[in-house]
Design an enzyme around this catalytic site. Structure first.
Site, PDB file in Angstrom:
ATOM      1  CG  PHE A  63       3.245   6.325   1.214  1.00 13.09           C
ATOM      2  CD1 PHE A  63       4.136   5.932   0.230  1.00 13.09           C
ATOM      3  CD2 PHE A  63       3.240   6.647   2.433  1.00 13.09           C
ATOM      4  CE1 PHE A  63       5.425   6.132   0.612  1.00 13.09           C
ATOM      5  CE2 PHE A  63       4.527   6.468   2.766  1.00 13.09           C
ATOM      6  CZ  PHE A  63       5.739   6.335   1.969  1.00 13.09           C
ATOM      7  CD1 TRP A 108      -2.866   1.328   0.926  1.00 15.74           C
ATOM      8  CD2 TRP A 108      -1.383   2.254   2.226  1.00 15.74           C
ATOM      9  NE1 TRP A 108      -3.412   2.803   1.200  1.00 15.74           N
ATOM     10  CE2 TRP A 108      -2.394   3.260   2.025  1.00 15.74           C
ATOM     11  CE3 TRP A 108      -0.324   2.838   2.774  1.00 15.74           C
ATOM     12  CZ2 TRP A 108      -2.497   4.575   2.474  1.00 15.74           C
ATOM     13  CZ3 TRP A 108      -0.377   4.021   3.418  1.00 15.74           C
ATOM     14  CH2 TRP A 108      -1.651   5.024   3.297  1.00 15.74           C
ATOM     15  CG  HIS A 109       3.427   2.218   3.417  1.00 12.59           C
ATOM     16  ND1 HIS A 109       2.700   1.053   3.883  1.00 12.59           N
ATOM     17  CD2 HIS A 109       3.157   3.275   3.982  1.00 12.59           C
ATOM     18  CE1 HIS A 109       2.307   1.505   5.134  1.00 12.59           C
ATOM     19  NE2 HIS A 109       2.586   2.819   5.255  1.00 12.59           N
ATOM     20  N   GLY A 110       3.584   1.803  -1.377  1.00 16.35           N
ATOM     21  CA  GLY A 110       4.465   2.186  -2.621  1.00 16.35           C
ATOM     22  C   GLY A 110       4.706   0.920  -3.383  1.00 16.35           C
TER      23      GLY A 110
END
Lengths: 314, 484
Positions: free
Chosen positions: B484, B325-327
């Site tokens: 993000f 999800w963060h990247g």
């Protein structure tokens, strides 16, 4: 009956809402006033040790010297020769342009002496300049729009909280003076240039060269500002003279051909340039560092400068 | 528009005055003002992506309304899938397209079947991961009949685009935030004051702690091969405080701003660096995302109500998805997996819920055992942040190996990091304030208990002066979580 109760409840709500928000706004305004008072105090402090005499100019002269820190050791010795020294430490051509326009608006200017040293068109000068302080001399034309003018000339200049340079100065003062315990309780003396051995002189000179001559090309912004200065002087019938300040022997030797060519620009425009960079090559005692004269050096240089000018340009 | 910018300093009071003085009589008009100002706030970055928020809002609103009307399971599921496809589709395209493409190319090349495909120059819309998750939670809750779909499009738009938390959370649940858009707003003096206090603390965290740490963390991470082990540890520590100050600072400003308008957003950080184990850390770090994954991924997978093997699988799934999800980078996946590895022993031995309350409640200092637990957890967290911050996996690994070089026990050369000592002093002071305020919602939330107003205000002025003088405001540094 029910509508009456509803009305009373509604009034009660409005009353409490008004009371609460009024109290909130009053507290916020009081706090902002407190911040304003602190800002005024901080501004006077900043004015004392950063702005200093930067906003101080004698408008009764007709000849002015515009330079960066190379011009500051000349102090008021120039006034013996009827020239007001309007130099400022780290002044860039953008700052000098503002000062020049200010002089034209407020004084009767006949001649401007301006530094055209090797480093004055350096891209480093784009970052290391006095745009925050020289906004004192700026006019609305110096900014892209009215908003930028108000923000830079007034808000940023007088509001310590909005001016990053002011914050940086306070920060550096606290970090370098207060938090550095080695500096507590004693008088510090800086070794003069002549006291350094050759290796130390070379090391410091190299630092300076790396700082100013890191990029292969001159700054466009500085070059354009210098060109505008030339045009402004031309259109206002002001004599413009380029000055190259003396350098110490070690620095002079290491600098060799490094130059962004401010003097070349002058020569191309048929503007007179006096080159003194090798004047004191054997007199390190007149320098405070590799390319800055000390007070005594400044005094001697002023006499030589204006004597030679009298010879070539009476 | 950044929270730490002059633009926002002008924007906020204008919206506040309009909200409480011009539009105060009608709930609808207040909601409408929120939508307009939120779109303006977002459009300040890039107005083109407003259409994306608008479309996402429209789809989820329509899906919600239809879900309320339709009864058949298949139809309801189809509607939910439509909502998820649109939201995940946006995310997939803008955030993960190039990642998957690059990895497919690498995989095919590895098996001797080189393929050619051009990656696209895609700009990632700010905050897309946050508002898509928020709207998805709405559709899922309506599908699960935990929430009645709203018919008020303006209120729903305000819920999706609410400017304080639009670009970096907290990721609000419709069940918490949406009903607040239907309640008559009452200006609450104490709530507004609390909001301002939280904004101040958030700014301190962001501008003084995070942005200054960023400078040194970037310097060390970007030139990691040049530094000895102890300096690399210092770099990881700086990043540890950078990411906390940055993200929790943003959350504080967002929650504080929402309070000025009469809204209560969920707490997003609860002093995570005082956690005694990793499970506690994850209950205190980015709470809105952790609970989102818990409610919408972990529990539907069976959560902890299944056998040990499936529990372990579920933990890995949730942490790896959280990392992803963060990247779109393997480093985030590694970071997620590493946290799963930290977590699993606690789960297996049934220790994952042993530390629920904040440490040392009612005591000034923690006991020796608690100190060891906090330091151990902190060390594990610092180590995992190396993967989070590294540019790629080889960078992360070389950084880790670099730590265990011969210079591991040498004193870092602070002369190459001017100002770093001052920053370390600030970090210690910051953690001290956080420790003192750990029973509250944020570091200085208990400040109102100081009855002496002059003393209280002196502290506020002092914090403002610190922000002004020591804050890294030379350029407005974006919040990390915007990417993000």
């Amino acid at each position: 009956m029910f509508s009456g109760i509803h009305q009373r409840k509604s009034n009660l709500f409005i009353f409490s809402f008004d009371m609460m928000i009024r109290l909130f706004l009053r507290q916020v305004l009081t706090f902002l006033t407190l911040l304003l008072v602190i800002n005024v105090l901080l501004f006077f402090m900043i004015r004392g040790f950063y702005i200093k005499g930067y906003d101080d100019v004698d408008l009764s002269f007709s000849e002015y010297l515009l330079a960066d820190s190379h011009g500051t050791p000349l102090g008021d010795f120039t006034e013996i020769h009827e020239v007001h020294n309007f130099s400022g430490q780290s002044d860039s051509y953008l700052d000098m342009e503002r000062k020049l326009k200010y002089l034209i608006r407020n004084a009767h200017v006949n001649r401007i002496y301006i530094s055209v040293d090797d480093h004055t068109l350096s891209p480093t000068r784009e970052d290391q300049n006095n745009l925050d302080r020289s906004s004192f001399y700026a006019d609305q034309d110096d900014y892209p729009d009215y908003g930028a003018f108000i923000y830079n000339k007034y808000l940023k200049y007088y509001c310590v909280f909005l001016n990053d340079r002011y914050s940086l100065i306070i920060k550096n003062f606290l970090q370098d003076e207060l938090f550095d315990f080695s500096k507590w309780g004693g008088v510090r003396s800086k070794a003069s240039w002549e006291d350094l051995d050759i290796a130390e002189q070379k090391e410091k000179s190299l630092d300076r060269i790396e700082n100013y001559f890191d990029e292969p090309l001159p700054s466009n912004i500085m070059t354009e500002a210098l060109k505008r200065i030339i045009l402004i002087c031309e259109s206002n019938d002001i004599d413009l003279i380029g000055l190259r300040f003396p350098l110490s022997k070690t620095y002079y030797g290491m600098l060799a051909e490094e130059s962004y060519g401010a003097d070349t620009l002058f020569i191309k425009n048929n503007i007179f340039v006096i080159d003194f960079d090798d004047l004191f090559l054997e007199q390190d005692s007149l320098f405070s560092d590799m390319d800055h004269l000390d007070r005594e050096g400044g005094e001697i240089f002023v006499d030589i400068l204006f004597d030679s000018l009298d010879n070539v340009w009476p | 528009m950044l929270f730490n910018s002059l633009d926002f300093a002008l924007f906020l009071p204008i919206v506040f005055i309009l909200y409480w003085f011009v539009f105060r009589d009608s709930l609808k008009s207040q909601n409408f003002l929120i939508v307009i100002t939120s779109y303006f706030f977002y459009g300040w970055w890039d107005w083109r992506f407003l259409a994306l928020i608008g479309f996402s809002t429209l789809i989820d609103f329509a899906v919600g309304v239809r879900l309320d009307k339709v009864e058949g399971r298949f139809k309801r599921k189809s509607l939910l899938i439509l909502s998820l496809l649109v939201n995940i589709g946006f995310l997939g395209f803008f955030k993960y397209y190039n990642f998957f493409l690059d990895n497919f190319i690498t995989a095919f090349t590895f098996f001797g079947m080189p393929i050619k495909a051009n990656s696209l120059n895609i700009i990632l819309p700010v905050g897309i991961s946050f508002y898509t998750f928020q709207t998805m939670s709405y559709s899922i809750d309506v599908y699960r009949k935990r929430l009645t779909a709203t018919r008020d499009f303006i209120a729903f738009s305000a819920f999706v685009s609410f400017f304080p938390q639009l670009v970096a959370g907290p990721i609000e649940r419709a069940t918490n935030l949406l009903p607040q858009f239907f309640e008559k707003r009452k200006f609450d003096y104490f709530m507004a004051k609390n909001g301002l206090r939280q904004i101040l603390w958030g700014l301190f965290k962001k501008v003084v702690i995070a942005d200054n740490c960023a400078e040194y963390a970037n310097m060390i991470f970007n030139n990691s091969t040049e530094y000895q082990g102890s300096t690399l540890i210092l770099g990881a520590l700086f990043f540890t405080f950078q990411i906390y100050g940055d993200f929790s600072g943003y959350s504080d400003i967002a929650i504080g701003t929402a309070r000025l308008f009469g809204f209560n957003l969920m707490q997003n950080f609860a002093f995570p660096y005082f956690s005694r184990d990793i499970a506690e850390f994850w209950r205190r770090w980015h709470i809105s995302l952790t609970t989102w994954f818990r409610d919408y991924v972990y529990i539907p997978l069976g959560g902890s109500k299944v056998g040990t093997f499936l529990q372990i699988r579920n933990v890995f799934v949730i942490f790896i998805i959280s990392g992803f999800w963060h990247g779109a980078n393997w480093t985030f996946i590694a970071w997620g997996a590493l946290n799963a590895i930290y977590f699993i022993p606690l789960l297996i031995f049934g220790k994952n819920r042993q530390n629920i309350e904040i440490v040392a409640v009612g005591k000034k200092l923690p006991c020796f055992r608690e100190v060891l637990s906090i330091l151990g957890t902190f060390a594990l967290t610092v180590f995992s942040w190396i993967f989070f911050r590294a540019e790629n996996m080889s960078h992360a690994l070389s950084y880790v190996f670099g730590i265990f070089s011969e210079g591991l026990f040498a004193i870092p050369d602070f002369s190459v990091f001017p100002g770093a000592i001052t920053l370390l002093i600030f970090i210690v002071a910051f953690m001290f304030v956080e420790w003192k305020g750990r029973v509250g919602e944020y570091g200085i939330s208990e400040m109102h208990l100081i009855s002496n107003k002059a003393y209280r205000w002196s502290i506020y002025v002092f914090i403002i002066l610190i922000i002004d003088v020591f804050g890294n405001t030379s350029e407005e540094i974006e919040f990390i979580y915007f990417q993000f």
